[in-house]
Enzyme design. Structure first.
Site, PDB file in Angstrom:
ATOM      1  N   LYS A  55       0.798  -1.231   0.000  1.00 44.98           N
ATOM      2  CA  LYS A  55       0.000   0.000   0.000  1.00 44.98           C
ATOM      3  C   LYS A  55       0.830   1.281   0.000  1.00 44.98           C
ATOM      4  CE  LYS A  55      -4.480  -1.105   0.175  1.00 44.98           C
ATOM      5  NZ  LYS A  55      -5.507  -0.505  -0.690  1.00 44.98           N
ATOM      6  N   SER A 305       0.329 -10.071  -0.434  1.00 42.71           N
ATOM      7  CA  SER A 305       0.256  -8.614  -0.483  1.00 42.71           C
ATOM      8  C   SER A 305       0.458  -7.915   0.849  1.00 42.71           C
ATOM      9  CB  SER A 305      -1.089  -8.177  -1.085  1.00 42.71           C
ATOM     10  OG  SER A 305      -2.161  -8.693  -0.321  1.00 42.71           O
TER      11      SER A 305
END
Length: 408
Positions: A55, A305
């Site tokens: 992110k 992720s």
């Protein structure tokens, strides 16, 4: 009107902007999946990225491109945790103040990390979507710049740098698989992959309890699902973005879903076999491959992720994963209420090389016959086959056995 898609040039420009900010995360082989799929399978370890997930890539590109006047007003975001940490870190690097709205149930380690990076945290609503509304209202009220977690070209371009790295690290890759929440990561990744290697297959994975993309693809537009319920809080999004939907519908080859049980199993495999800490949202691609939901061409790269998991959730997920893998067995055994019966029962279990975790003795249930007792047992086994063998042995010894299939 279809939004304009992010270009490869946008992602390459984002890469230059990020060059001294993020790390090029490693790609590691995953032998259990390689054996299952019959070809090389690799894990792109964004759980090892700064702030624990991909992110920060999109957040930094977005915030670094703000004008001095915009930065002076500060930034605001909404997130269950990973985008929050990415924005907080990026805002600090760009010397602007950040306010982050998080759902009431946001994991405490993610809240603490967000504050640790310098952001002010506000709590609003029970879901990311409700926190998003509060953040947007804050932006309108104060003039702070809203940093969307996924539906902005700069954010998508930043996340797309993951795709550039994958193609450089594994130029022979045939399939890339990653999770989908709002769709920012898979949008950018698909742009990079399809521009450089049009033959690559890109597959998205959603948690079954938060699967907003499949109905959107059927409807031809983003739709809001009525409820969101999954252990994968990082992708618990009730509606994908307009811009991300445009990318997904054009560039992503397939979208599948996985259950929380399958996610738990994947986390357990990553921890046991890969020595890798991942969060539920970060492991859904691995879960889809492990569960056999898709036929893929190898070599495969699955993006892990994020790794920001609450230790308490990790304990529950490990237990859940062990149960889903058949390594926890919960049974109710009825036997005669006589001295030595419990010892005989436990001895039989020990002979079968199973480990008793919990025992509860019940004499007063009205369902029991006179002179009968029920023993509730939680047992650790070596797997589903061993569990079946244990149950068969108990029944062969004359015990009445009920297996609790809801135990997790």
């Amino acid at each position: 009107m279809t939004p304009e898609l992010v270009s490869l040039a946008d992602i390459e420009a984002a890469r230059e902007r990020l060059r001294s900010v993020v790390r090029t995360t490693p790609i590691e082989p995953c032998r259990p999946l390689s054996a299952k799929l019959g070809g090389p399978t690799w894990l792109k370890c964004e759980n090892l990225q700064r702030a624990g997930s991909y992110k920060v890539r999109g957040a930094y590109v977005r915030i670094s491109r703000l004008s001095e006047e915009e930065r002076a007003r500060g930034v605001v975001a909404a997130s269950a945790g990973n985008h929050a940490q990415g924005v907080a870190l990026a805002a600090g690097l760009c010397k602007t103040r950040a306010t982050v709205f998080m759902p009431m149930g946001a994991p405490l380690p993610k809240v603490a990390a967000t504050k640790g990076y310098g952001a002010r945290v506000e709590f609003a609503g029970n879901t990311v979507d409700e926190a998003l509304v509060a953040a947007q209202e804050f932006a309108e009220r104060t003039g702070a710049v809203f940093i969307h977690p996924f539906d902005h070209p700069d954010v998508i371009a930043g996340q797309g740098t993951v795709g550039l790295e994958i193609l450089e690290q594994r130029p022979d890759v045939q399939t890339i698989i990653t999770g989908i929440g709002g769709g920012g990561l898979i949008s950018g990744l698909a742009v990079a992959a399809k521009a450089l290697r049009p033959d690559i297959t890109v597959i998205g994975v959603q948690a079954a309890g938060a699967a907003a993309v499949p109905p959107a693809l059927r409807a031809g537009r983003p739709v809001r699902i009525p409820s969101v319920a999954t252990i994968a809080d990082g992708i618990a999004v009730g509606r994908c973005g307009d811009l991300t939907f445009a990318h997904i519908s054009k560039l992503v080859d397939e979208v599948v879903t996985v259950t929380d049980e399958e996610i738990s199993r994947a986390l357990l495999m990553l921890l046991e076999r890969g020595k890798m800490v991942a969060e539920p949202a970060g492991s859904v691609g691995v879960a889809a491959l492990l569960a056999g939901h898709i036929q893929v061409k190898t070599p495969v790269v699955a993006v892990v992720s994020g790794g920001n998991i609450d230790p308490l959730l990790m304990l529950r997920v490990i237990e859940h994963g062990l149960s889903a893998a058949g390594r926890y067995l919960h049974v109710n055994v009825r036997c005669a209420d006589r001295p030595g019966q419990l010892a005989a029962l436990l001895s039989l279990i020990a002979e079968k090389r199973a480990n008793v975790l919990d025992v509860a003795h019940q004499r007063h249930d009205p369902r029991l016959h006179l002179g009968e007792v029920e023993v509730e047992l939680s047992v650790e086994t070596r797997g589903a086959e061993h569990s079946d063998q244990l149950v068969s042995a108990l029944r062969a010894a004359g015990y009445e056995v009920d297996v609790d299939t809801t135990f997790s």
